[in-house]
Scaffold this active site. Structure first.
Site, PDB file in Angstrom:
ATOM      1  N   GLY A  13      -3.833  -2.418   1.715  1.00  0.00           N
ATOM      2  CA  GLY A  13      -5.323  -1.497   2.054  1.00  0.00           C
ATOM      3  C   GLY A  13      -5.437  -0.731   0.843  1.00  0.00           C
ATOM      4  O   GLY A  13      -6.239   0.335   0.776  1.00  0.00           O
ATOM      5  N   ASP A  74      -2.446 -10.051   4.562  1.00  0.00           N
ATOM      6  CA  ASP A  74      -3.362  -9.445   6.333  1.00  0.00           C
ATOM      7  C   ASP A  74      -1.914  -9.006   7.522  1.00  0.00           C
ATOM      8  O   ASP A  74      -1.326  -9.591   7.824  1.00  0.00           O
ATOM      9  CB  ASP A  74      -3.677 -10.800   6.597  1.00  0.00           C
ATOM     10  CG  ASP A  74      -4.310 -10.621   8.168  1.00  0.00           C
ATOM     11  OD1 ASP A  74      -4.054  -9.260   9.117  1.00  0.00           O
ATOM     12  OD2 ASP A  74      -5.197 -11.387   8.708  1.00  0.00           O
ATOM     13  N   ASN A 101      -0.867   2.248   4.152  1.00  0.00           N
ATOM     14  CA  ASN A 101      -2.762   2.847   4.207  1.00  0.00           C
ATOM     15  C   ASN A 101      -4.159   1.691   5.151  1.00  0.00           C
ATOM     16  O   ASN A 101      -4.730   2.637   5.953  1.00  0.00           O
ATOM     17  CB  ASN A 101      -2.455   3.265   3.490  1.00  0.00           C
ATOM     18  CG  ASN A 101      -4.395   3.642   2.434  1.00  0.00           C
ATOM     19  OD1 ASN A 101      -3.957   4.689   2.922  1.00  0.00           O
ATOM     20  ND2 ASN A 101      -4.997   3.010   2.437  1.00  0.00           N
ATOM     21  N   SER A 155      -3.936   9.292  11.934  1.00  0.00           N
ATOM     22  CA  SER A 155      -4.961  10.053  11.851  1.00  0.00           C
ATOM     23  C   SER A 155      -4.868  11.679  12.815  1.00  0.00           C
ATOM     24  O   SER A 155      -4.314  11.004  13.447  1.00  0.00           O
ATOM     25  CB  SER A 155      -6.340   9.283  12.613  1.00  0.00           C
ATOM     26  OG  SER A 155      -7.639  10.045  12.009  1.00  0.00           O
ATOM     27  N   TYR A 168      -9.647   3.246  18.199  1.00  0.00           N
ATOM     28  CA  TYR A 168      -9.175   3.632  17.030  1.00  0.00           C
ATOM     29  C   TYR A 168      -8.452   5.236  17.967  1.00  0.00           C
ATOM     30  O   TYR A 168      -6.924   5.180  16.749  1.00  0.00           O
ATOM     31  CB  TYR A 168     -10.575   4.548  16.189  1.00  0.00           C
ATOM     32  CG  TYR A 168     -10.146   5.296  14.613  1.00  0.00           C
ATOM     33  CD1 TYR A 168      -9.521   4.350  13.745  1.00  0.00           C
ATOM     34  CD2 TYR A 168      -9.313   6.479  14.435  1.00  0.00           C
ATOM     35  CE1 TYR A 168      -9.380   4.128  12.680  1.00  0.00           C
ATOM     36  CE2 TYR A 168      -9.316   7.114  13.356  1.00  0.00           C
ATOM     37  CZ  TYR A 168      -8.940   6.217  12.565  1.00  0.00           C
ATOM     38  OH  TYR A 168      -8.583   6.536  11.648  1.00  0.00           O
ATOM     39  N   ALA A 170      -6.013   5.712  20.338  1.00  0.00           N
ATOM     40  CA  ALA A 170      -5.443   4.974  21.327  1.00  0.00           C
ATOM     41  C   ALA A 170      -4.252   3.811  19.782  1.00  0.00           C
ATOM     42  O   ALA A 170      -3.000   3.792  19.705  1.00  0.00           O
ATOM     43  CB  ALA A 170      -5.273   3.829  22.078  1.00  0.00           C
ATOM     44  N   LYS A 172      -4.297   4.876  16.665  1.00  0.00           N
ATOM     45  CA  LYS A 172      -3.490   5.984  15.637  1.00  0.00           C
ATOM     46  C   LYS A 172      -2.338   6.429  16.538  1.00  0.00           C
ATOM     47  O   LYS A 172      -1.306   6.627  16.167  1.00  0.00           O
ATOM     48  CB  LYS A 172      -4.234   6.541  15.146  1.00  0.00           C
ATOM     49  CG  LYS A 172      -5.576   6.177  14.387  1.00  0.00           C
ATOM     50  CD  LYS A 172      -4.742   5.296  12.635  1.00  0.00           C
ATOM     51  CE  LYS A 172      -6.095   4.949  12.048  1.00  0.00           C
ATOM     52  NZ  LYS A 172      -4.772   4.799  10.246  1.00  0.00           N
TER      53      LYS A 172
HETATM   54  P1  NAD Z   1     -11.133   2.112   3.444  1.00  0.00           P
HETATM   55  O1  NAD Z   1     -11.946   1.427   5.005  1.00  0.00           O
HETATM   56  O2  NAD Z   1     -11.685   2.709   2.442  1.00  0.00           O
HETATM   57  O3  NAD Z   1      -9.794   0.940   3.651  1.00  0.00           O
HETATM   58  C1  NAD Z   1      -8.694   0.520   4.228  1.00  0.00           C
HETATM   59  C2  NAD Z   1      -8.787  -0.733   3.872  1.00  0.00           C
HETATM   60  O4  NAD Z   1      -7.357  -1.523   4.792  1.00  0.00           O
HETATM   61  C3  NAD Z   1      -9.901  -1.473   2.615  1.00  0.00           C
HETATM   62  O5  NAD Z   1      -9.345  -1.660   1.956  1.00  0.00           O
HETATM   63  C4  NAD Z   1      -9.409  -2.782   3.640  1.00  0.00           C
HETATM   64  O6  NAD Z   1     -10.168  -3.725   2.937  1.00  0.00           O
HETATM   65  C5  NAD Z   1      -8.156  -2.869   3.782  1.00  0.00           C
HETATM   66  N1  NAD Z   1      -7.480  -3.024   5.441  1.00  0.00           N
HETATM   67  C6  NAD Z   1      -7.891  -3.631   6.625  1.00  0.00           C
HETATM   68  N2  NAD Z   1      -7.359  -4.938   7.076  1.00  0.00           N
HETATM   69  C7  NAD Z   1      -6.140  -4.360   6.209  1.00  0.00           C
HETATM   70  C8  NAD Z   1      -5.763  -5.589   6.588  1.00  0.00           C
HETATM   71  N3  NAD Z   1      -5.725  -6.591   7.843  1.00  0.00           N
HETATM   72  N4  NAD Z   1      -4.303  -6.390   5.953  1.00  0.00           N
HETATM   73  C9  NAD Z   1      -4.727  -4.732   4.977  1.00  0.00           C
HETATM   74  N5  NAD Z   1      -5.370  -4.154   4.526  1.00  0.00           N
HETATM   75  C10 NAD Z   1      -6.448  -4.473   5.193  1.00  0.00           C
HETATM   76  O7  NAD Z   1     -10.443   3.185   4.657  1.00  0.00           O
HETATM   77  P2  NAD Z   1      -9.808   4.736   3.895  1.00  0.00           P
HETATM   78  O8  NAD Z   1     -11.023   5.903   4.622  1.00  0.00           O
HETATM   79  O9  NAD Z   1      -9.359   4.760   2.537  1.00  0.00           O
HETATM   80  O10 NAD Z   1      -8.533   5.144   5.408  1.00  0.00           O
HETATM   81  C11 NAD Z   1      -6.781   4.490   4.957  1.00  0.00           C
HETATM   82  C12 NAD Z   1      -6.515   4.174   5.798  1.00  0.00           C
HETATM   83  O11 NAD Z   1      -6.490   6.469   6.487  1.00  0.00           O
HETATM   84  C13 NAD Z   1      -6.846   3.928   6.935  1.00  0.00           C
HETATM   85  O12 NAD Z   1      -5.635   3.660   8.023  1.00  0.00           O
HETATM   86  C14 NAD Z   1      -7.384   5.155   7.998  1.00  0.00           C
HETATM   87  O13 NAD Z   1      -8.096   4.743   9.171  1.00  0.00           O
HETATM   88  C15 NAD Z   1      -6.902   6.110   7.479  1.00  0.00           C
HETATM   89  N6  NAD Z   1      -7.719   8.033   7.666  1.00  0.00           N
HETATM   90  C16 NAD Z   1      -8.524   7.405   7.108  1.00  0.00           C
HETATM   91  C17 NAD Z   1      -9.167   9.406   7.043  1.00  0.00           C
HETATM   92  C18 NAD Z   1     -10.690   9.591   6.511  1.00  0.00           C
HETATM   93  O14 NAD Z   1     -11.579  10.582   7.075  1.00  0.00           O
HETATM   94  N7  NAD Z   1     -11.113   8.884   5.452  1.00  0.00           N
HETATM   95  C19 NAD Z   1      -8.648  10.103   8.204  1.00  0.00           C
HETATM   96  C20 NAD Z   1      -7.932   9.876   8.991  1.00  0.00           C
HETATM   97  C21 NAD Z   1      -7.120   8.544   9.208  1.00  0.00           C
END
Ligand code: NAD
Length: 274
Positions: A13, A74, A101, A155, A168, A170, A172
């Site tokens: 990701g 994926d 990630n 998270s 979400y 559940a 995490k």
């Molecule tokens: P984001 O949406 O900017 O990035 C997520 C990435 O995951 C994207 O590039 C997407 O294309 C990729 N992705 C989605 N499904 C996929 C799959 N099946 N296979 C491969 N790649 C896939 O999100 P972010 O804010 O950078 O979050 C990154 C991680 O951090 C996530 O797991 C999110 O749940 C977690 N998180 C984010 C926050 C926040 O405040 N932004 C807080 C807590 C946790």
């Protein structure tokens, strides 16, 4: 700065310019690791924004003086994960650090109004995907006998539930449990498994929620951001770079005694009853 020279890291990701994945990939490269950036592309063509993002990330890593590989994956699809592992074996021959990630969040809804299809979609990526990727990595790492480090992105919502976010939260929470079990199973192989639990991080994913709230309240998004900051004892929203620093520490020798932990990274929010 951690010393990750000689290590190979995978960050899933990691295509988006604004995302946490990009910040992690760049930080690990600057700290010495060769890095595989992987994300879900529709095709590896010029027009695919995700593929374009991955190529840009690979270039940034090379600019930092490290080897990079851009790859489609994926994470919810076993065959796709197996293909990624094969690509890393061919390209680098080793894998030391896996940052799970990639993740998604869907629309907010009452749990009893959420469609089973939406529930499954979130579980497929956040929980099943993390399992499928970790499973494949652990199979390789245990055979390679060189230890390893798996860092799952959970998270704070994995232990601090919020209404309208059942799938979400559940998913995490499941990631934390998977982390703990795998840490116990893999400790004797010197493979550490930890979860990071960020609070509010300024990325597209979080901004989407702020924009939704701003629309519902009829106020500018800046007003919502200010409101959100006030809920954080340290008074500021995290940046992706801050999360990347935590990941690099866990992956480094300084983090070598940490395993099975769900590390809260919330500016103190978990101490406050919202
Ligand atoms: P984001 O949406 O900017 O990035 C997520 C990435 O995951 C994207 O590039 C997407 O294309 C990729 N992705 C989605 N499904 C996929 C799959 N099946 N296979 C491969 N790649 C896939 O999100 P972010 O804010 O950078 O979050 C990154 C991680 O951090 C996530 O797991 C999110 O749940 C977690 N998180 C984010 C926050 C926040 O405040 N932004 C807080 C807590 C946790």
């Amino acid at each position: 700065m951690s010393d990750l020279n000689g290590k190979v890291a995978l960050v899933t990701g990691s295509a988006k310019e604004s995302g946490i994945g990009r910040a992690i990939a760049l930080r690990l490269a600057r700290d010495g690791a060769d890095v595989v950036v992987a994300d879900m592309c529709k095709d590896k063509g010029e027009k695919d924004a995700i593929w374009g993002g991955l190529l840009a990330r690979a270039e940034e890593i090379q600019d930092a003086g490290k080897r990079a590989l851009a790859a489609h994956v994926d994470i919810s699809d076993e065959k796709s994960v197996d293909a990624l592992i094969a690509e890393i074996k061919a390209g680098f021959g080793r894998l030391d650090i896996v940052c799970n990630n990639a993740g998604i969040a869907t629309g907010i809804n009452l749990s009893y109004m959420l469609s089973p299809a939406e529930w499954r979609k979130v579980m497929e990526v956040n929980l099943n995907g993390t399992f499928i990727m970790s499973r494949a990595a652990a199979q390789w790492m245990t055979k390679a006998k060189q230890g390893g480090c798996i860092i799952n992105t959970s998270s704070w919502r994995g232990f601090a539930p919020a209404p309208f976010m059942a799938a979400y939260c559940a998913s995490k929470a499941g990631v934390i449990s998977l982390t703990e079990v795998m840490a116990l199973e893999l400790a004797s192989h010197n493979i550490r498994v930890n979860a990071i639990c960020p609070g509010k991080v300024d990325t597209d994913m979080e901004r989407w929620g702020w924009e939704l709230k701003a629309g519902a309240k009829g106020v500018p998004v800046e007003a919502i951001i200010e409101e959100e900051q006030k809920k954080i004892p340290l008074g500021r929203i995290a940046t992706p770079d801050m999360v990347a620093g935590l990941v690099s520490f866990i992956a480094s020798d300084e983090g070598a005694y940490i395993t099975g932990q769900a590390i809260s990274f919330t500016g103190g929010m978990t101490l406050v009853r919202l």
